[in-house]
Scaffold this motif. Sequence first.
Motif, PDB file in Angstrom:
ATOM      1  N   MET A 145       0.811  -1.331   0.376  1.00 42.71           N
ATOM      2  CA  MET A 145       0.276   0.013   0.037  1.00 42.71           C
ATOM      3  C   MET A 145       0.894   0.868   0.232  1.00 42.71           C
ATOM      4  O   MET A 145       2.028   1.622   0.424  1.00 42.71           O
ATOM      5  CB  MET A 145      -0.678  -0.422   0.886  1.00 42.71           C
ATOM      6  CG  MET A 145      -1.735   0.737   1.468  1.00 42.71           C
ATOM      7  SD  MET A 145      -2.870   0.766   2.968  1.00 42.71           S
ATOM      8  CE  MET A 145      -2.328   1.311   4.125  1.00 42.71           C
ATOM      9  N   PHE A 146       0.738   2.245  -1.090  1.00 40.18           N
ATOM     10  CA  PHE A 146       1.515   3.907  -1.511  1.00 40.18           C
ATOM     11  C   PHE A 146       2.432   3.024  -2.338  1.00 40.18           C
ATOM     12  O   PHE A 146       2.675   4.381  -2.806  1.00 40.18           O
ATOM     13  CB  PHE A 146       2.036   4.134  -0.013  1.00 40.18           C
ATOM     14  CG  PHE A 146       0.884   4.240   0.946  1.00 40.18           C
ATOM     15  CD1 PHE A 146      -0.239   3.796   1.298  1.00 40.18           C
ATOM     16  CD2 PHE A 146       1.710   4.407   2.572  1.00 40.18           C
ATOM     17  CE1 PHE A 146      -1.467   4.842   2.676  1.00 40.18           C
ATOM     18  CE2 PHE A 146       0.557   4.574   4.214  1.00 40.18           C
ATOM     19  CZ  PHE A 146      -0.743   4.777   3.612  1.00 40.18           C
ATOM     20  N   GLU A 147       2.948   2.399  -2.358  1.00 36.82           N
ATOM     21  CA  GLU A 147       3.329   1.677  -3.378  1.00 36.82           C
ATOM     22  C   GLU A 147       2.991   1.587  -4.855  1.00 36.82           C
ATOM     23  O   GLU A 147       3.534   0.785  -5.798  1.00 36.82           O
ATOM     24  CB  GLU A 147       5.158   0.735  -3.091  1.00 36.82           C
ATOM     25  CG  GLU A 147       5.394   0.864  -1.742  1.00 36.82           C
ATOM     26  CD  GLU A 147       5.769   0.502  -1.331  1.00 36.82           C
ATOM     27  OE1 GLU A 147       7.331   0.209  -0.695  1.00 36.82           O
ATOM     28  OE2 GLU A 147       5.634  -1.280  -1.289  1.00 36.82           O
ATOM     29  N   ARG A 148       1.671   1.492  -4.426  1.00 35.25           N
ATOM     30  CA  ARG A 148       0.986   0.828  -5.907  1.00 35.25           C
ATOM     31  C   ARG A 148       0.068   1.414  -6.245  1.00 35.25           C
ATOM     32  O   ARG A 148      -0.404   1.697  -4.458  1.00 35.25           O
ATOM     33  CB  ARG A 148       0.728  -0.945  -5.619  1.00 35.25           C
ATOM     34  CG  ARG A 148       0.126  -1.169  -4.440  1.00 35.25           C
ATOM     35  CD  ARG A 148      -0.099  -2.482  -4.449  1.00 35.25           C
ATOM     36  NE  ARG A 148      -1.306  -2.679  -2.924  1.00 35.25           N
ATOM     37  CZ  ARG A 148      -0.651  -4.079  -2.774  1.00 35.25           C
ATOM     38  NH1 ARG A 148      -0.219  -5.181  -2.880  1.00 35.25           N
ATOM     39  NH2 ARG A 148      -1.645  -4.042  -1.238  1.00 35.25           N
ATOM     40  N   GLU A 149      -1.205   1.491  -7.299  1.00 34.78           N
ATOM     41  CA  GLU A 149      -2.439   2.393  -7.509  1.00 34.78           C
ATOM     42  C   GLU A 149      -3.161   1.450  -7.511  1.00 34.78           C
ATOM     43  O   GLU A 149      -3.167  -0.400  -7.744  1.00 34.78           O
ATOM     44  CB  GLU A 149      -2.024   2.971  -8.935  1.00 34.78           C
ATOM     45  CG  GLU A 149      -3.498   3.724  -9.000  1.00 34.78           C
ATOM     46  CD  GLU A 149      -3.299   4.500 -11.050  1.00 34.78           C
ATOM     47  OE1 GLU A 149      -4.597   5.096 -10.317  1.00 34.78           O
ATOM     48  OE2 GLU A 149      -3.580   3.310 -11.518  1.00 34.78           O
ATOM     49  N   ASP A 150      -4.828   0.984  -6.742  1.00 33.52           N
ATOM     50  CA  ASP A 150      -5.690   0.367  -6.571  1.00 33.52           C
ATOM     51  C   ASP A 150      -6.908   0.972  -6.248  1.00 33.52           C
ATOM     52  O   ASP A 150      -6.908   2.883  -6.396  1.00 33.52           O
ATOM     53  CB  ASP A 150      -5.643  -0.128  -5.734  1.00 33.52           C
ATOM     54  CG  ASP A 150      -6.259  -1.689  -6.774  1.00 33.52           C
ATOM     55  OD1 ASP A 150      -7.652  -2.314  -7.357  1.00 33.52           O
ATOM     56  OD2 ASP A 150      -5.601  -3.254  -6.515  1.00 33.52           O
ATOM     57  N   VAL A 151      -8.289   0.879  -6.274  1.00 29.48           N
ATOM     58  CA  VAL A 151      -9.511   1.578  -6.359  1.00 29.48           C
ATOM     59  C   VAL A 151      -9.915   0.464  -5.947  1.00 29.48           C
ATOM     60  O   VAL A 151     -10.785  -0.604  -5.783  1.00 29.48           O
ATOM     61  CB  VAL A 151     -10.276   1.854  -7.095  1.00 29.48           C
ATOM     62  CG1 VAL A 151     -11.128   2.348  -7.081  1.00 29.48           C
ATOM     63  CG2 VAL A 151      -9.328   3.261  -8.331  1.00 29.48           C
ATOM     64  N   LEU A 152     -10.537   0.562  -4.485  1.00 30.04           N
ATOM     65  CA  LEU A 152     -11.534  -0.085  -3.596  1.00 30.04           C
ATOM     66  C   LEU A 152     -12.482   0.530  -3.399  1.00 30.04           C
ATOM     67  O   LEU A 152     -12.850   1.689  -2.720  1.00 30.04           O
ATOM     68  CB  LEU A 152     -10.653  -1.127  -2.482  1.00 30.04           C
ATOM     69  CG  LEU A 152     -10.495  -0.285  -1.360  1.00 30.04           C
ATOM     70  CD1 LEU A 152      -9.715  -0.729  -0.349  1.00 30.04           C
ATOM     71  CD2 LEU A 152      -9.032   0.910  -1.886  1.00 30.04           C
ATOM     72  N   GLY A 153     -13.731  -0.486  -2.971  1.00 31.07           N
ATOM     73  CA  GLY A 153     -14.956   0.091  -1.944  1.00 31.07           C
ATOM     74  C   GLY A 153     -15.056  -0.531  -0.596  1.00 31.07           C
ATOM     75  O   GLY A 153     -13.782  -0.928  -0.239  1.00 31.07           O
ATOM     76  N   SER A 154     -15.057  -0.130   0.316  1.00 28.98           N
ATOM     77  CA  SER A 154     -15.757  -0.737   1.730  1.00 28.98           C
ATOM     78  C   SER A 154     -16.986  -1.270   2.254  1.00 28.98           C
ATOM     79  O   SER A 154     -17.945  -1.704   0.980  1.00 28.98           O
ATOM     80  CB  SER A 154     -15.961   0.737   2.940  1.00 28.98           C
ATOM     81  OG  SER A 154     -16.333   0.389   4.019  1.00 28.98           O
ATOM     82  N   PHE A 155     -16.792  -2.299   2.654  1.00 33.13           N
ATOM     83  CA  PHE A 155     -17.720  -3.076   3.755  1.00 33.13           C
ATOM     84  C   PHE A 155     -18.561  -2.563   4.764  1.00 33.13           C
ATOM     85  O   PHE A 155     -19.470  -2.933   5.336  1.00 33.13           O
ATOM     86  CB  PHE A 155     -17.579  -4.092   4.297  1.00 33.13           C
ATOM     87  CG  PHE A 155     -15.603  -4.650   4.983  1.00 33.13           C
ATOM     88  CD1 PHE A 155     -16.882  -4.038   6.925  1.00 33.13           C
ATOM     89  CD2 PHE A 155     -14.607  -4.792   4.525  1.00 33.13           C
ATOM     90  CE1 PHE A 155     -15.558  -4.939   7.487  1.00 33.13           C
ATOM     91  CE2 PHE A 155     -13.855  -5.464   5.045  1.00 33.13           C
ATOM     92  CZ  PHE A 155     -14.371  -4.748   6.204  1.00 33.13           C
TER      93      PHE A 155
ATOM     94  N   HIS B 100     -10.026   6.332  -4.479  1.00 37.01           N
ATOM     95  CA  HIS B 100      -8.793   5.949  -4.802  1.00 37.01           C
ATOM     96  C   HIS B 100      -7.194   5.318  -3.934  1.00 37.01           C
ATOM     97  O   HIS B 100      -6.507   6.000  -3.253  1.00 37.01           O
ATOM     98  CB  HIS B 100      -8.603   7.240  -6.341  1.00 37.01           C
ATOM     99  CG  HIS B 100      -7.154   7.336  -6.867  1.00 37.01           C
ATOM    100  ND1 HIS B 100      -6.372   7.922  -7.325  1.00 37.01           N
ATOM    101  CD2 HIS B 100      -6.553   5.410  -7.916  1.00 37.01           C
ATOM    102  CE1 HIS B 100      -5.218   7.739  -7.727  1.00 37.01           C
ATOM    103  NE2 HIS B 100      -5.607   6.685  -8.388  1.00 37.01           N
ATOM    104  N   CYS B 101      -6.731   4.775  -4.065  1.00 38.62           N
ATOM    105  CA  CYS B 101      -5.691   4.590  -3.458  1.00 38.62           C
ATOM    106  C   CYS B 101      -4.175   5.133  -4.623  1.00 38.62           C
ATOM    107  O   CYS B 101      -3.372   3.467  -5.100  1.00 38.62           O
ATOM    108  CB  CYS B 101      -5.350   2.829  -3.234  1.00 38.62           C
ATOM    109  SG  CYS B 101      -3.528   2.782  -1.757  1.00 38.62           S
ATOM    110  N   ALA B 102      -3.794   5.967  -4.624  1.00 35.48           N
ATOM    111  CA  ALA B 102      -2.329   6.381  -4.881  1.00 35.48           C
ATOM    112  C   ALA B 102      -1.911   5.762  -4.780  1.00 35.48           C
ATOM    113  O   ALA B 102      -1.640   6.238  -3.833  1.00 35.48           O
ATOM    114  CB  ALA B 102      -3.266   7.793  -5.356  1.00 35.48           C
ATOM    115  N   LYS B 103      -1.108   5.446  -6.133  1.00 38.73           N
ATOM    116  CA  LYS B 103       0.883   5.669  -5.425  1.00 38.73           C
ATOM    117  C   LYS B 103       2.045   6.989  -5.149  1.00 38.73           C
ATOM    118  O   LYS B 103       1.588   7.629  -5.555  1.00 38.73           O
ATOM    119  CB  LYS B 103       1.367   4.964  -6.674  1.00 38.73           C
ATOM    120  CG  LYS B 103       3.273   4.730  -6.913  1.00 38.73           C
ATOM    121  CD  LYS B 103       3.534   4.221  -7.774  1.00 38.73           C
ATOM    122  CE  LYS B 103       5.322   3.705  -7.733  1.00 38.73           C
ATOM    123  NZ  LYS B 103       6.365   3.647  -8.942  1.00 38.73           N
TER     124      LYS B 103
END
Length: 632
Positions: free
Chosen positions: A409-419, A426-429
């Motif tokens: 985490m913080f070293e790669r990009e992704d997008v996620l939701g929550s339960f 957006h989890c930006a790098k």
Amino acid sequence: MTITACTMDCGDACSLIVDGEKKSIKGNPRHPFTKGFICKKGTRYFERIDAEERLVTPLVKENGAFRQASWDEAMGVIAEKLDAARAVPESILHIHGHGYRGIVGTASSVLFERLGSSTSYGSVCDDTGIVASQRDFGVLNHNDPEDLLNASRIINWGRDVTRCSIHQHALIAKARKNGTEVLTISPGGDETAEFSDVNIVIRPGTDRFLAAAVLKLYLEAGDLNPWVLNRTANWPTLRGLVDGLNFAELCMACEVSSDDVEMLYDWYADTGNVATLIGWGLQRHLFGGENVRFINALAMISGNIGVRGGGAYFNISSGRNLGTWAHLVKGGASSGSRRELLIQNMGAEIKKADPPIDFIWVDGHNVVNQVPDCLSVVDAFRKPFVVVVEGFMNDTAMQADVILPPAFMFEREDVLGSFVHNCVNHCAKAVEPRGECRSDLEIIADLAARLREPLLFPDSETCIREGLKKADISYDELMDNGFVKVKHPFIAFRNMEFGHPDGLYRFPETLHPEPARDSDYPLQLLTLVSGKFLHSQIREEDQRGVPVIYVSKQNPAWAALNPAEDVYLVTEQGAMQVQMETVKELHNRAVVMRRGGWMKFGHCANVIIKPMTTDMGNGTAYYSQSCRLENR
């Protein structure tokens, strides 16, 4: 400064502001759920990124020991082994967990689905409660968490929000300041007293009997709303079931006094609306599904479903707003049905597999550590060729033939939701990966391209854009803001319209007795969530010495044991040395141990927990493990 997000297995799914140079992590004040503050696990994440013991180069096992290897060498070896295994697709096993979630995080699942590999089924987490809620409501949904502020009263049925959801904790605290009363039901031994007006201590795993006892009082009082009953499909069956139950026996089964049961009835029956929070541990018992279903039934009968300030909160799907990009992969073909192995009995499942498992790929899951009967899994991993995508030499990585170091985490990009909430983040790098670490998508795309029959994967941006189409989320807005709140009804099931085809609610129709206590193992082991670390993401330096267990001074073992001698936690699976400490207001037969400790340090309770399956959803009944304490 970068707006990014936490991708750890936590429902709060916080939006973060990260300064990569100063290595500071703060909550995003603009995010409607994060609101500028985060938990200790999040603020300390650079400790994990920068840990001295982190693996930052590929490792290959040679003559029983690991040595460093180049990516080209490691991937070449893996591709050769995987190509050989493709002759019998079922001989390949993919195990993926929630240690890495998100749109891009599905890359390995996409690859191995295309290869027709074996996969896992069952759950080490919340599927039992999910299936229970779906059987009741027809779909998985709940009121917006902010609606807790509109409740007259909150029944916190087993959720330790001090350790698992700092933002729900804050909402409850704010509600109390506004006059909302809070009642907590749990085995105790936690910090719920600090945010509760009343606490009820219950025998672990017997919540269905307490809910049934309150339903019994509703029947005896004739306090039933015809409109509510008309919105159900099987009320006569539940009524017949509850009519046949004995109130005193229900109280005895859950070990709650009749006075406390009557008080709980008053909390539900009084004027105003009641919100019910359902803990994520209630489903970790043999009849965990029934526990959740009877609590839902009580929320329904009391008229607190589909109304402002009410609702029953278990969870929502973190992926409900996100779509797939699997169809963009070129090459391979979906194979339809795949062989599935039960995750909580993985050791035995691998050993009996026919055709046998020859190749195992593990990512996002410290599976050897996290499932029951760990030693069986270790033994089952000996024969196949095992690849583990992992950043630390944990219990699963130690069994690998090749270890591939992922970007964190913080070293790669992704997008996620929550339960828990309805924001997509957006989890930006924010920083460059350490050493030679690569993102999971890069790893999978490289491997797929090396196969004799290669597959071509899209890049990260293409995956994200495609995944956002399901909920019509603007890519540009997400990139600019760092999050988008997706519109869902603020009140779930308004007008009591449910997700079943007929629109009606479904009650549970059976109530199973609790298994009798074993006289040789009269106590109950609860491996509860930690406030310091997420699951097994624990620093090695914090696992030195003998692990601690907690008991009440009223526990029969407390007076019987000599604290000057070594103490052992014993089950039919084995024994482990422990330190024993006392904690107030804990059920007198409960033994609490915080989860996630590693086998290699003697801290993993799953070594002595037997595989047990819950009543629905193929969940894992960790908390139904009986035990005893003894000196040796």
